[in-house]
Design a protein around this motif. Structure first.
Motif, PDB file in Angstrom:
ATOM      1  N   HIS A  48       3.718  -3.714  -7.774  1.00  0.00           N
ATOM      2  CA  HIS A  48       3.624  -4.193  -6.396  1.00  0.00           C
ATOM      3  C   HIS A  48       3.380  -2.986  -5.498  1.00  0.00           C
ATOM      4  O   HIS A  48       3.968  -2.863  -4.428  1.00  0.00           O
ATOM      5  N   LEU A  49       2.547  -2.065  -5.951  1.00  0.00           N
ATOM      6  CA  LEU A  49       2.261  -0.829  -5.210  1.00  0.00           C
ATOM      7  C   LEU A  49       0.879  -0.901  -4.562  1.00  0.00           C
ATOM      8  O   LEU A  49       0.005  -1.613  -5.053  1.00  0.00           O
ATOM      9  N   TYR A  50       0.725  -0.117  -3.495  1.00  0.00           N
ATOM     10  CA  TYR A  50      -0.519  -0.155  -2.712  1.00  0.00           C
ATOM     11  C   TYR A  50      -0.949   1.256  -2.344  1.00  0.00           C
ATOM     12  O   TYR A  50      -0.114   2.158  -2.217  1.00  0.00           O
ATOM     13  N   PRO A  51      -2.246   1.421  -2.075  1.00  0.00           N
ATOM     14  CA  PRO A  51      -2.724   2.714  -1.568  1.00  0.00           C
ATOM     15  C   PRO A  51      -2.235   2.953  -0.129  1.00  0.00           C
ATOM     16  O   PRO A  51      -1.884   1.995   0.576  1.00  0.00           O
ATOM     17  N   PRO A  52      -2.284   4.199   0.334  1.00  0.00           N
ATOM     18  CA  PRO A  52      -1.796   4.515   1.688  1.00  0.00           C
ATOM     19  C   PRO A  52      -2.505   3.748   2.788  1.00  0.00           C
ATOM     20  O   PRO A  52      -1.926   3.516   3.848  1.00  0.00           O
ATOM     21  N   ALA A  53      -3.742   3.312   2.557  1.00  0.00           N
ATOM     22  CA  ALA A  53      -4.471   2.589   3.607  1.00  0.00           C
ATOM     23  C   ALA A  53      -3.768   1.288   4.008  1.00  0.00           C
ATOM     24  O   ALA A  53      -4.039   0.741   5.083  1.00  0.00           O
ATOM     25  N   PHE A  54      -2.850   0.805   3.164  1.00  0.00           N
ATOM     26  CA  PHE A  54      -2.098  -0.411   3.514  1.00  0.00           C
ATOM     27  C   PHE A  54      -0.903  -0.088   4.419  1.00  0.00           C
ATOM     28  O   PHE A  54      -0.111  -0.971   4.736  1.00  0.00           O
ATOM     29  N   GLY A  55      -0.762   1.188   4.784  1.00  0.00           N
ATOM     30  CA  GLY A  55       0.330   1.589   5.669  1.00  0.00           C
ATOM     31  C   GLY A  55       1.626   1.770   4.906  1.00  0.00           C
ATOM     32  O   GLY A  55       1.823   1.185   3.835  1.00  0.00           O
ATOM     33  N   THR A  56       2.481   2.618   5.475  1.00  0.00           N
ATOM     34  CA  THR A  56       3.796   2.802   4.866  1.00  0.00           C
ATOM     35  C   THR A  56       4.877   2.806   5.938  1.00  0.00           C
ATOM     36  O   THR A  56       4.700   3.411   6.993  1.00  0.00           O
ATOM     37  N   PRO A  57       5.999   2.114   5.681  1.00  0.00           N
ATOM     38  CA  PRO A  57       7.080   2.098   6.665  1.00  0.00           C
ATOM     39  C   PRO A  57       7.982   3.328   6.571  1.00  0.00           C
ATOM     40  O   PRO A  57       8.935   3.455   7.330  1.00  0.00           O
ATOM     41  N   VAL A  58       7.664   4.244   5.631  1.00  0.00           N
ATOM     42  CA  VAL A  58       8.599   5.342   5.350  1.00  0.00           C
ATOM     43  C   VAL A  58       8.315   6.537   6.247  1.00  0.00           C
ATOM     44  O   VAL A  58       7.216   7.099   6.205  1.00  0.00           O
ATOM     45  N   PRO A  59       9.296   6.937   7.079  1.00  0.00           N
ATOM     46  CA  PRO A  59       9.061   8.103   7.940  1.00  0.00           C
ATOM     47  C   PRO A  59       8.975   9.380   7.115  1.00  0.00           C
ATOM     48  O   PRO A  59       9.727   9.562   6.162  1.00  0.00           O
ATOM     49  N   ASN A  60       8.029  10.232   7.448  1.00  0.00           N
ATOM     50  CA  ASN A  60       7.971  11.533   6.783  1.00  0.00           C
ATOM     51  C   ASN A  60       7.446  12.540   7.793  1.00  0.00           C
ATOM     52  O   ASN A  60       7.078  12.179   8.913  1.00  0.00           O
ATOM     53  N   ALA A  61       7.403  13.810   7.408  1.00  0.00           N
ATOM     54  CA  ALA A  61       7.098  14.871   8.358  1.00  0.00           C
ATOM     55  C   ALA A  61       5.723  14.700   9.020  1.00  0.00           C
ATOM     56  O   ALA A  61       5.598  14.825  10.232  1.00  0.00           O
ATOM     57  N   SER A  62       4.699  14.366   8.228  1.00  0.00           N
ATOM     58  CA  SER A  62       3.351  14.377   8.807  1.00  0.00           C
ATOM     59  C   SER A  62       2.778  12.993   9.091  1.00  0.00           C
ATOM     60  O   SER A  62       1.978  12.835  10.006  1.00  0.00           O
ATOM     61  N   GLY A  63       3.209  12.018   8.337  1.00  0.00           N
ATOM     62  CA  GLY A  63       2.513  10.724   8.393  1.00  0.00           C
ATOM     63  C   GLY A  63       2.934   9.852   9.553  1.00  0.00           C
ATOM     64  O   GLY A  63       3.980  10.029  10.179  1.00  0.00           O
ATOM     65  N   GLN A  64       2.066   8.877   9.849  1.00  0.00           N
ATOM     66  CA  GLN A  64       2.426   7.865  10.844  1.00  0.00           C
ATOM     67  C   GLN A  64       3.102   6.723  10.103  1.00  0.00           C
ATOM     68  O   GLN A  64       2.671   6.376   9.005  1.00  0.00           O
ATOM     69  N   THR A  65       4.097   6.126  10.713  1.00  0.00           N
ATOM     70  CA  THR A  65       4.724   5.011  10.011  1.00  0.00           C
ATOM     71  C   THR A  65       4.238   3.686  10.586  1.00  0.00           C
ATOM     72  O   THR A  65       3.808   3.613  11.727  1.00  0.00           O
TER      73      THR A  65
END
Ligand code: RAT
Ligand code: ZN
Length: 462
Positions: A48-65
């Protein structure tokens, strides 16, 4: 008589002339199996995994959530996996922490609650708990560290690069998604950005549960999306339902179609049962379309959804299903190919026997509540005994990216033990086992049985 070569007056057996073709000594088998299994890249046929283009709710240093994003990864997601939600409610029951209070907590708070109760105040002995520990260890972290220290490491990861890292550690070559076309969140992402699925690390799979589990509701939704279908199954409904599925197969570039079915799934259906609409959709829409496009149909059978709805994803149950539904479908639709996994332990033997009767049936995976080393060892042993190497031993079912690490680490360990035991018995029976045999078998089990069953080159995982 084996061929040989005379060199300097000594006879060199033929098998010594081909690298890897020498018969392994009994005591060499275990090492050869372990090395081969670790070296073989895996195609994971159901996650049930997806590529980053599907967005991620996980906060991290560089990415947008993206709060509704579909790519789950990192420690808080690992800890709030629904298998662990079920386990934490065993030790802090809903009489102490009401379900709704838990669901209103933030993801961080839920993760803290689970960490405290299952990892700090108790020993994380269950398979799902041990999975978190294995994952941390394989990432080079110390599972004995406190939650904040561990979280700090995850916050530094960039999800796109992290996918590569996790795939490298787990030696997964390709991840197969589950593209739930009736999920509006996912559906809108495909419609807004048609390229959302074009990440070469992932393949699409069209998941169509509502069509077979609740046709009237599915029909209503499809009608609202512009397809002329109705609850009544007539010629127009059939052709429009095919058009709908065809559009989505194209959009998601799916390599097979899939459904999860309840334990009471019957084929032919029980007279008057609501699922008879599902039967007609299988017969007149799903299987003809799969046959036309050369796509297998995957049936995951035995899940009762929401026996405790308050637990949400953790509230589903297992039930024994009827193997004759599988047998009847395989016989009536010889031009179709069926991947089948069953959730109850009681169905495993009859699924193996059914697979001996039908070459268009490919048993796969040790699913969900069965995915525990003891049950897996039993099931894989039985499959080797009844089917040789002609099955797919496992899929990860990972919902959180990092789970690829432990799910495959634990599964490889079990497959290794079972395969060694089979080889050792075979070698004692007088078979001259060579490392090339082991490589060939492991390649089939972890990759090629899947790609070969997909068949036509255009359906192959690139
Ligand atoms: O194993 C799971 O996580 C289950 O909740 C289901 O996702 C199941 O695997 C399914 O695909 O329906
Ligand atoms: Zn699944």
């Amino acid at each position: 008589m084996s061929r040989s070569l005379i060199e300097n007056g000594k006879t060199i057996p033929h098998h010594d002339l081909i690298p890897g073709a020498r018969a392994l000594r009994h005591e060499e088998i275990a090492d050869a199996v372990a090395k081969t299994l670790h070296a073989q890249p895996i195609i994971d046929m159901h996650t049930h995994l997806y590529p980053p283009a599907f967005g991620t709710p996980v906060p991290n240093a560089s990415g947008q959530t993206d709060a509704q994003g579909l790519l789950l990864w990192g420690l808080d997601e690992l800890l709030t996996y629904h298998y662990l939600v079920a386990e934490v409610f065993r030790v802090v029951p809903s009489t102490k922490l009401p379900y709704e209070t838990f669901w209103q907590m933030s993801k961080r708070e839920q993760a803290e609650h689970i960490w405290k109760n299952l990892f700090v105040e108790r020993t994380p002995l269950s398979e799902a708990c041990r999975g978190v520990v294995t994952t941390l260890q394989q990432l080079g972290l110390d599972p004995a560290d406190d939650l904040e220290t561990l979280r700090g490491w995850f916050q530094e990861q960039n999800p796109n690069d992290y996918i590569d890292r996790v795939m490298e550690i787990s030696n997964v070559q390709k991840i197969t998604m589950t593209n739930a076309v009736f999920d509006s969140n996912e559906r809108n992402r495909w419609l807004q950005n048609p390229a959302v699925g074009s990440d070469s690390r992932f393949s699409g799979v069209l998941r169509i549960d509502p069509i077979l589990r609740n046709w009237p509701q599915a029909a209503e939704q499809m009608a609202s999306w512009g397809y002329a279908v109705s609850a009544e199954i007539n010629a127009e409904t059939i052709s429009e339902a095919k058009r709908f599925l065809g559009d989505w197969l194209d959009r998601t570039r799916s390599i097979y179609m899939a459904v999860s079915l309840p334990p009471d799934f019957r084929y032919p259906c029980d007279e008057g049962a609501i699922s008879c609409a599902g039967e007609r959709m299988i017969q007149e829409v799903v299987l003809p379309l799969c046959a036309e496009q050369g796509l297998p149909f995957a049936m995951m059978i035995g899940s009762s959804i929401g026996v405790n709805p308050a637990l949400r994803d953790a509230g589903d149950m297992v039930g024994r299903a009827d193997i004759m539904a599988v047998v009847n479908l395989c016989r009536e639709f010889p031009d179709n190919k069926f991947f089948v996994t069953m959730l109850s332990r009681e169905n495993q033997h009859e699924l193996c026997v059914a697979a001996r009767k039908f070459g268009n049936l490919m048993p796969f995976g040790v699913w969900w509540f069965l995915n525990n080393p003891s049950l897996m060892a039993e099931i894989e042993t039985m499959r080797f005994e009844l089917l040789g190497t002609s099955f797919i031993p496992q899929h990860s079912d990972a919902r959180v990216l990092d789970q690829l690490i432990y799910k495959w680490h634990h599964s490889r360990e079990v497959i290794e033990g079972v395969l060694c035991a089979q080889y050792e018995k075979l070698s004692r029976a007088g078979w001259s086992l060579q490392s090339v045999h082991i490589e060939r078998d492991v390649r089939l089990l972890l990759r090629d049985n899947f790609t070969n069953f997909l068949g036509a080159p255009e359906n192959q995982v690139e």
